[in-house]
Design a protein around this motif. Structure first.
Motif, PDB file in Angstrom:
ATOM      1  N   SER A 261      -0.032   4.298   0.720  1.00  0.00           N
ATOM      2  CA  SER A 261      -0.149   5.246   1.980  1.00  0.00           C
ATOM      3  C   SER A 261       0.412   4.352   3.241  1.00  0.00           C
ATOM      4  O   SER A 261       0.718   5.290   4.137  1.00  0.00           O
ATOM      5  CB  SER A 261      -1.619   5.791   2.276  1.00  0.00           C
ATOM      6  OG  SER A 261      -2.536   4.987   1.277  1.00  0.00           O
ATOM      7  N   CYS A 262       0.101   3.271   3.585  1.00  0.00           N
ATOM      8  CA  CYS A 262       0.466   2.512   4.752  1.00  0.00           C
ATOM      9  C   CYS A 262       1.587   1.868   4.768  1.00  0.00           C
ATOM     10  O   CYS A 262       2.225   1.351   5.828  1.00  0.00           O
ATOM     11  CB  CYS A 262      -0.580   1.728   5.040  1.00  0.00           C
ATOM     12  SG  CYS A 262      -2.163   2.350   4.993  1.00  0.00           S
TER      13      CYS A 262
ATOM     14  N   CYS B  14      -5.821  -3.255   0.980  1.00  0.00           N
ATOM     15  CA  CYS B  14      -4.846  -2.924   2.219  1.00  0.00           C
ATOM     16  C   CYS B  14      -5.566  -3.153   3.521  1.00  0.00           C
ATOM     17  O   CYS B  14      -6.496  -2.431   3.741  1.00  0.00           O
ATOM     18  CB  CYS B  14      -4.405  -1.607   2.062  1.00  0.00           C
ATOM     19  SG  CYS B  14      -3.406  -1.122   3.672  1.00  0.00           S
TER      20      CYS B  14
ATOM     21  N   CYS C 257       0.934  -1.266  -0.024  1.00  0.00           N
ATOM     22  CA  CYS C 257      -0.261   0.011   0.066  1.00  0.00           C
ATOM     23  C   CYS C 257       0.822   1.342  -0.083  1.00  0.00           C
ATOM     24  O   CYS C 257       1.746   1.289   0.718  1.00  0.00           O
ATOM     25  CB  CYS C 257      -0.826   0.024   1.400  1.00  0.00           C
ATOM     26  SG  CYS C 257      -2.051   1.529   1.124  1.00  0.00           S
TER      27      CYS C 257
ATOM     28  N   SER D 249      -4.472  -2.522   6.311  1.00  0.00           N
ATOM     29  CA  SER D 249      -4.424  -1.491   7.319  1.00  0.00           C
ATOM     30  C   SER D 249      -5.358  -0.416   7.058  1.00  0.00           C
ATOM     31  O   SER D 249      -6.119   0.012   7.841  1.00  0.00           O
ATOM     32  CB  SER D 249      -3.061  -1.149   7.198  1.00  0.00           C
ATOM     33  OG  SER D 249      -2.706   0.180   7.926  1.00  0.00           O
ATOM     34  N   CYS D 250      -5.572   0.175   5.965  1.00  0.00           N
ATOM     35  CA  CYS D 250      -6.264   1.528   5.555  1.00  0.00           C
ATOM     36  C   CYS D 250      -7.668   0.946   4.954  1.00  0.00           C
ATOM     37  O   CYS D 250      -8.512   1.699   4.896  1.00  0.00           O
ATOM     38  CB  CYS D 250      -5.729   2.253   4.834  1.00  0.00           C
ATOM     39  SG  CYS D 250      -5.358   1.992   3.151  1.00  0.00           S
TER      40      CYS D 250
HETATM   41 ZN   LIG Z   1      -3.000   1.104   3.230  1.00  0.00          ZN
END
Ligand SMILES: [Zn+2]
Length: 250
Positions: free
Chosen positions: A191-192, A222, A189, A224-225
């Motif tokens: 962003s993460c 993802c 990802c 995470s997000c």
């Molecule tokens: Zn992410």
């Protein structure tokens, strides 16, 4: 106070760190008696992370070698040292996995490294001591344009990034660490920094626009997000950029 005179010569891009009058030539320097090779190299402005090989009077030595009066010190970066492989290296071993922590000015580079699949921590609030701690605790290579950060004692693996823009920076890091063969584009990802996981279309159908569901079959998520990605126009643009970056330079 006893001082001594030692002669230095730096090779290739290590010269970028030196004062202009010291570049590309042998020069004499007065040093404190028994100063170590590492200390003098850093006094001259070259972070220890950039050095692959140090010769004293033609013999390879470790960083902690105490220098003596009249000795000749030659210092090589990684690339220049390739043809002298059997000599002692200043760092015992390479890191097992190639993972990074980028300093707060290298957000663009961190983004591109994630795009090519490399685990890269980045936060524009990271302080130097945090970066040093994270790198040591997690076995990460520090990426920075700040040579004072690379001189920190606890820092073993680092990369001074010479280029100013993110794409040439990625090219530079890929070349120096020979990363092209281990790149896994679009597995992380952006962003993460978390790994992406493939997911059944049915599981994400309720979260996607109808147009996307009609045109695409393969999706990744993802954890995470929670973002879901598919191989749309944006993906294809990134794919072209990554392919260009990974292609051998002409
Ligand atoms: Zn992410």
């Amino acid at each position: 106070m006893h001082a001594m005179t030692t002669t230095f010569r730096f090779y290739a891009e290590l010269n970028d760190f030196l004062a202009p009058e010291q570049r590309g030539r042998e020069f004499a320097l007065r040093c404190a008696r028994a100063a170590t090779a590492k200390h003098m190299i850093e006094v001259l402005g070259v972070p220890h992370t950039e050095v692959e090989l140090v010769l004293v009077n033609g013999e390879s030595v470790g960083f902690e070698r105490a220098l003596g009066d009249g000795e000749r010190v030659t210092v090589y970066p990684k690339f220049e040292a390739l043809d002298v492989t059997p000599l002692l290296r200043v760092r015992e071993r390479a890191l097992r996995a190639t993972r990074f922590v980028a300093d707060s000015h290298l957000g663009g580079l961190a983004h591109l490294l994630r795009m090519t699949g490399f685990d890269t921590l980045y936060d524009n609030h990271f302080r130097d001591d945090e970066i040093e701690r994270i790198a040591a605790a997690q076995g990460r290579i520090v990426l920075t344009r700040d040579r004072e950060l690379l001189k920190r004692r606890g820092l073993m693996h680092g990369c001074y990034v010479h280029a100013l823009r993110s794409k040439p920076q990625l090219r530079e890091v890929f070349d120096r660490l020979d990363l092209a063969g281990s790149a896994q584009p679009f597995t992380r990802c952006l962003s993460c920094n978390a790994p992406l996981r493939t997911i059944d279309k049915a599981q994400v159908a309720s979260r996607l626009p109808a147009g996307v569901l009609e045109r695409y079959e393969h999706f990744v998520v993802c954890d995470s997000c929670g973002r879901v990605f598919w191989q749309g126009t944006h993906w294809r643009r990134m794919r072209e950029m990554v392919d260009a970056l990974l292609a051998p330079e002409s």
